[in-house]
Design a protein around this motif. Structure first.
Motif, PDB file in Angstrom:
ATOM      1  N   PHE A 469       0.840  -1.217   0.000  1.00 57.09           N
ATOM      2  CA  PHE A 469       0.000   0.000   0.000  1.00 57.09           C
ATOM      3  C   PHE A 469       0.871   1.261   0.000  1.00 57.09           C
ATOM      4  O   PHE A 469       0.627   2.196  -0.755  1.00 57.09           O
ATOM      5  N   ILE A 470       1.899   1.232   0.842  1.00 57.41           N
ATOM      6  CA  ILE A 470       2.764   2.421   0.945  1.00 57.41           C
ATOM      7  C   ILE A 470       3.455   2.676  -0.390  1.00 57.41           C
ATOM      8  O   ILE A 470       3.548   3.811  -0.861  1.00 57.41           O
ATOM      9  N   GLY A 471       3.894   1.569  -1.017  1.00 57.33           N
ATOM     10  CA  GLY A 471       4.529   1.682  -2.331  1.00 57.33           C
ATOM     11  C   GLY A 471       3.604   2.366  -3.339  1.00 57.33           C
ATOM     12  O   GLY A 471       4.036   3.251  -4.093  1.00 57.33           O
ATOM     13  N   GLN A 472       2.325   1.966  -3.321  1.00 60.09           N
ATOM     14  CA  GLN A 472       1.362   2.580  -4.248  1.00 60.09           C
ATOM     15  C   GLN A 472       1.257   4.077  -4.001  1.00 60.09           C
ATOM     16  O   GLN A 472       1.246   4.877  -4.933  1.00 60.09           O
ATOM     17  N   ALA A 473       1.170   4.424  -2.725  1.00 58.10           N
ATOM     18  CA  ALA A 473       1.022   5.844  -2.374  1.00 58.10           C
ATOM     19  C   ALA A 473       2.279   6.632  -2.749  1.00 58.10           C
ATOM     20  O   ALA A 473       2.190   7.780  -3.213  1.00 58.10           O
ATOM     21  N   MET A 474       3.431   6.021  -2.575  1.00 63.76           N
ATOM     22  CA  MET A 474       4.683   6.697  -2.956  1.00 63.76           C
ATOM     23  C   MET A 474       4.676   6.978  -4.454  1.00 63.76           C
ATOM     24  O   MET A 474       5.082   8.053  -4.899  1.00 63.76           O
ATOM     25  N   LYS A 475       4.208   5.975  -5.217  1.00 64.80           N
ATOM     26  CA  LYS A 475       4.139   6.140  -6.670  1.00 64.80           C
ATOM     27  C   LYS A 475       3.228   7.316  -7.002  1.00 64.80           C
ATOM     28  O   LYS A 475       3.563   8.198  -7.777  1.00 64.80           O
ATOM     29  N   GLU A 476       2.078   7.291  -6.359  1.00 64.90           N
ATOM     30  CA  GLU A 476       1.049   8.302  -6.610  1.00 64.90           C
ATOM     31  C   GLU A 476       1.578   9.713  -6.314  1.00 64.90           C
ATOM     32  O   GLU A 476       1.294  10.653  -7.047  1.00 64.90           O
ATOM     33  N   THR A 477       2.351   9.827  -5.215  1.00 63.66           N
ATOM     34  CA  THR A 477       2.836  11.165  -4.818  1.00 63.66           C
ATOM     35  C   THR A 477       4.244  11.415  -5.345  1.00 63.66           C
ATOM     36  O   THR A 477       4.910  12.354  -4.937  1.00 63.66           O
ATOM     37  N   GLN A 480       7.080  11.977  -2.904  1.00 66.02           N
ATOM     38  CA  GLN A 480       7.246  13.230  -2.160  1.00 66.02           C
ATOM     39  C   GLN A 480       6.541  13.205  -0.818  1.00 66.02           C
ATOM     40  O   GLN A 480       5.959  14.196  -0.403  1.00 66.02           O
ATOM     41  N   CYS A 481       6.498  12.080  -0.179  1.00 58.72           N
ATOM     42  CA  CYS A 481       5.996  12.110   1.193  1.00 58.72           C
ATOM     43  C   CYS A 481       6.718  11.073   2.016  1.00 58.72           C
ATOM     44  O   CYS A 481       7.458  10.257   1.502  1.00 58.72           O
ATOM     45  N   ASP A 482       6.452  11.139   3.284  1.00 58.22           N
ATOM     46  CA  ASP A 482       7.249  10.368   4.216  1.00 58.22           C
ATOM     47  C   ASP A 482       6.576   9.024   4.482  1.00 58.22           C
ATOM     48  O   ASP A 482       5.407   8.980   4.880  1.00 58.22           O
ATOM     49  N   PRO A 483       7.261   7.914   4.237  1.00 62.64           N
ATOM     50  CA  PRO A 483       6.654   6.584   4.376  1.00 62.64           C
ATOM     51  C   PRO A 483       6.043   6.350   5.756  1.00 62.64           C
ATOM     52  O   PRO A 483       5.017   5.691   5.879  1.00 62.64           O
ATOM     53  N   GLN A 484       6.682   6.946   6.780  1.00 60.97           N
ATOM     54  CA  GLN A 484       6.151   6.701   8.132  1.00 60.97           C
ATOM     55  C   GLN A 484       4.779   7.337   8.329  1.00 60.97           C
ATOM     56  O   GLN A 484       3.897   6.727   8.919  1.00 60.97           O
ATOM     57  N   SER A 485       4.611   8.565   7.792  1.00 58.48           N
ATOM     58  CA  SER A 485       3.278   9.170   7.954  1.00 58.48           C
ATOM     59  C   SER A 485       2.265   8.405   7.101  1.00 58.48           C
ATOM     60  O   SER A 485       1.108   8.245   7.502  1.00 58.48           O
ATOM     61  N   LEU A 486       2.716   7.935   5.932  1.00 62.45           N
ATOM     62  CA  LEU A 486       1.823   7.140   5.092  1.00 62.45           C
ATOM     63  C   LEU A 486       1.333   5.910   5.846  1.00 62.45           C
ATOM     64  O   LEU A 486       0.153   5.591   5.859  1.00 62.45           O
ATOM     65  N   GLN A 487       2.279   5.240   6.467  1.00 64.41           N
ATOM     66  CA  GLN A 487       1.940   4.006   7.183  1.00 64.41           C
ATOM     67  C   GLN A 487       0.890   4.285   8.256  1.00 64.41           C
ATOM     68  O   GLN A 487      -0.081   3.543   8.395  1.00 64.41           O
ATOM     69  N   LYS A 488       1.094   5.406   8.974  1.00 67.67           N
ATOM     70  CA  LYS A 488       0.148   5.754  10.044  1.00 67.67           C
ATOM     71  C   LYS A 488      -1.268   5.917   9.477  1.00 67.67           C
ATOM     72  O   LYS A 488      -2.245   5.373  10.000  1.00 67.67           O
ATOM     73  N   ILE A 489      -1.376   6.671   8.371  1.00 65.12           N
ATOM     74  CA  ILE A 489      -2.706   6.927   7.799  1.00 65.12           C
ATOM     75  C   ILE A 489      -3.303   5.634   7.241  1.00 65.12           C
ATOM     76  O   ILE A 489      -4.486   5.352   7.448  1.00 65.12           O
TER      77      ILE A 489
END
Ligand code: ADP
Ligand code: MG
Length: 500
Positions: A469-477, A480-489
């Motif tokens: 999931f985090i990988g997908q979000a990183m691709k999407e952004t 440009q965002c921090d994996p740790q905050s992504l994981q939290k959300i």
């Protein structure tokens, strides 16, 4: 912690230890020579830095350079020595074609600094005190040039008369490693005090190495040899190791070791006998009648002492304690004054974070990312556009997760190349930081909705799917965002769904 143990050597008749004492010749940083006004520049044309005094023309009188005297006192105070209020120059008589006077003006039993010590690190938390017998000043000789013609030798007197400090240690060192550490620390000290540039390859620092062996447990010293003019740390190690092997073999075969002067051959790493050692008597030392007694007032000594900077060794100890860093890190910082000042500037320009955490963060990026970047380009920190306060800003924004790691590194590289502030770099690079949580939530929700299979896997307890999931979000952004905050959300959004 690994404790340091000086090496011992097993011979046929027992176990031996090595005893080492050093005589280090250091060229005094001075624009003119010790007894004349000739310049001291290293790159000058042959025989151009020479006047009548240097050539020892009849009737010429030497005049002592007071700046050189000050430099010697400063150096002596730097190793906790005792500058002498009264000292004297003496003639050391010997004949050699590179010495036009027929004697060297040096100091004998009344040197300008007596005693002293400084400590070397043996391991992370162990130090050893090396004691110093004396520092005296003397003039350098000229240089013979043998490779210009097959049947004659030439002489270059540029170096003749340049001021040297000779620092003599007691025989306190017990390994090549200790001897090298000592010279390294001394080099740092001289550079910090600006009394000698410490450039060994240019001959500004040359080491005579006295080596002897004795059986472990014995207190009398064995017969020593003195290997002359060694001018690199690598050669020091080679010369000492070679002497240890050679002398050990002689003890094994019962041969007598001669007290002699030896030459180090840089081509094969061996030492070779040059001459049997002269005694002080051979030099027929006597006070030089051309030069007055050197009188130094206690006020002058006190004044030089008062103006000493923080010494490199003290700085290393302070850094280790204050920042909780390793000896290796402290060595790296303190061995480069420019980097050290820059770093201190940066770390002191904020009081956010605990000092040790701050130091860990700041030094980590400095030694890996910044040094890596500089080394690749053979640049120095001062060649870049990165100023300490900007580095501090970047580090704090990275730490607070304002800027994700990958982006922080991109910004760092950009600023190293182009200068400016963090915000200017962000603009220049056209970066949009997606750290607004509500924006991120939208992106994350979209991913969750379009991935029912992965959501099912997560629901069934497969937590490792979070990485996907985090990988997908990183691709999407675009990263440009921090994996740790992504994981939290992600966790909070996925938990909402699983509870539904
Ligand atoms: P010199 O003036 O003849 O060179 P010194 O007695 O002043 O001799 O010693 C010069 C250096 O040799 C000093 O650094 C001293 O520590 C070292 N030294 C003296 N004796 C020994 C020994 N037996 N083994 C190793 N080093 C020694
Ligand atoms: Mg000597």
């Amino acid at each position: 912690m690994t404790e340091y143990k000086a090496p011992t050597y097993k011979g046929k008749n027992g176990i031996y230890e090595v005893v080492i004492g050093l005589e280090v010749h250091c060229q005094i940083s001075s624009e003119s020579k010790l007894f004349s006004t000739s310049p001291t520049t290293f790159t000058s044309e042959t025989n151009t830095n020479v006047n009548f005094v240097d050539m020892a023309m009849p009737g010429m009188l030497p005049v002592l350079n007071s700046h050189c005297v000050d430099m010697a006192i400063k150096t002596g105070l730097g190793f906790h020595g005792v500058p002498q209020e009264i000292s004297r120059m003496a003639r050391k008589n010997y004949f050699y074609p590179d010495l036009p006077q027929g004697y060297q003006i040096s100091q004998a039993d009344e040197p300008i600094v007596k005693h002293g010590h400084f400590d070397i690190f043996l391991s992370e938390d162990e130090q050893k005190r090396i004691t110093i017998e004396r520092l005296h000043i003397e003039q350098d000789a000229g240089k013979l040039v043998h490779d210009k013609s097959p049947n004659s030798s030439y002489i270059d007197l540029n170096r003749c008369g340049i001021g040297l400090m000779e620092i003599v240690t007691n025989p306190d060192m017990r390994s090549a490693e200790e001897a090298v550490s000592f010279v390294r620390e001394l080099q740092l000290l001289l550079r910090k005090l600006k009394t000698c540039d410490g450039n060994m390859e240019e001959g500004s620092m040359r080491v005579d190495i006295n080596v002897s062996l004795r059986k472990v447990g014995e207190s009398t010293l064995g017969t020593r040899t003195e290997t002359k003019n060694v001018n690199s740390f690598k050669f020091m190690t080679q010369a000492i190791d070679y002497e240890i092997k050679r002398q050990l073999k002689m003890y094994d075969t019962g041969e007598e070791i001669a007290q002699e002067t030896r030459l180090f051959n840089t081509a094969n790493g061996k030492t070779k006998a040059m001459r049997t050692k002269e005694n002080a008597d051979d030099y027929r030392y006597f006070p030089d009648p051309d030069i007055l007694t050197i009188n130094i007032s206690s006020d002058k000594i006190a004044n030089i002492k008062k103006n000493l900077p923080e010494l490199p060794l003290d700085k290393k100890i302070r850094f280790k304690k204050l920042f909780g860093i390793s000896l290796k890190e402290a060595n790296l910082l303190v061995s480069n004054e420019e980097v050290c000042n820059w770093f201190e500037h940066s770390i002191n320009s904020t009081d956010k974070l605990d000092i040790k955490d701050r130091a860990k963060l700041f030094i980590g990026w400095l030694l890996s990312d910044i040094f890596g970047w500089l080394n690749k380009r053979e640049l120095k920190l001062c060649d870049t556009g990165l100023i300490p306060a900007v580095y501090t800003d970047l580090m704090l924004r990275f730490h607070s997760k304002d800027l994700p790691s990958r982006i922080s590194k991109t910004i760092l590289t950009d600023i190293l190349e182009n200068g400016g502030t963090v915000d200017e770099s962000i603009k220049r690079l056209n970066i949009t930081i997606e750290n607004d949580d509500s924006k991120l939530e939208k992106i994350i929700d979209k991913i969750i909705i379009s991935s029912p299979n992965q959501v099912a896997e997560y629901k069934s307890g497969k937590e490792s799917i979070l990485g996907w999931f985090i990988g997908q979000a990183m691709k999407e952004t675009k990263g440009q965002c921090d994996p740790q905050s992504l994981q939290k959300i992600f966790i909070s959004q996925l938990t909402k769904i699983t509870n539904e």
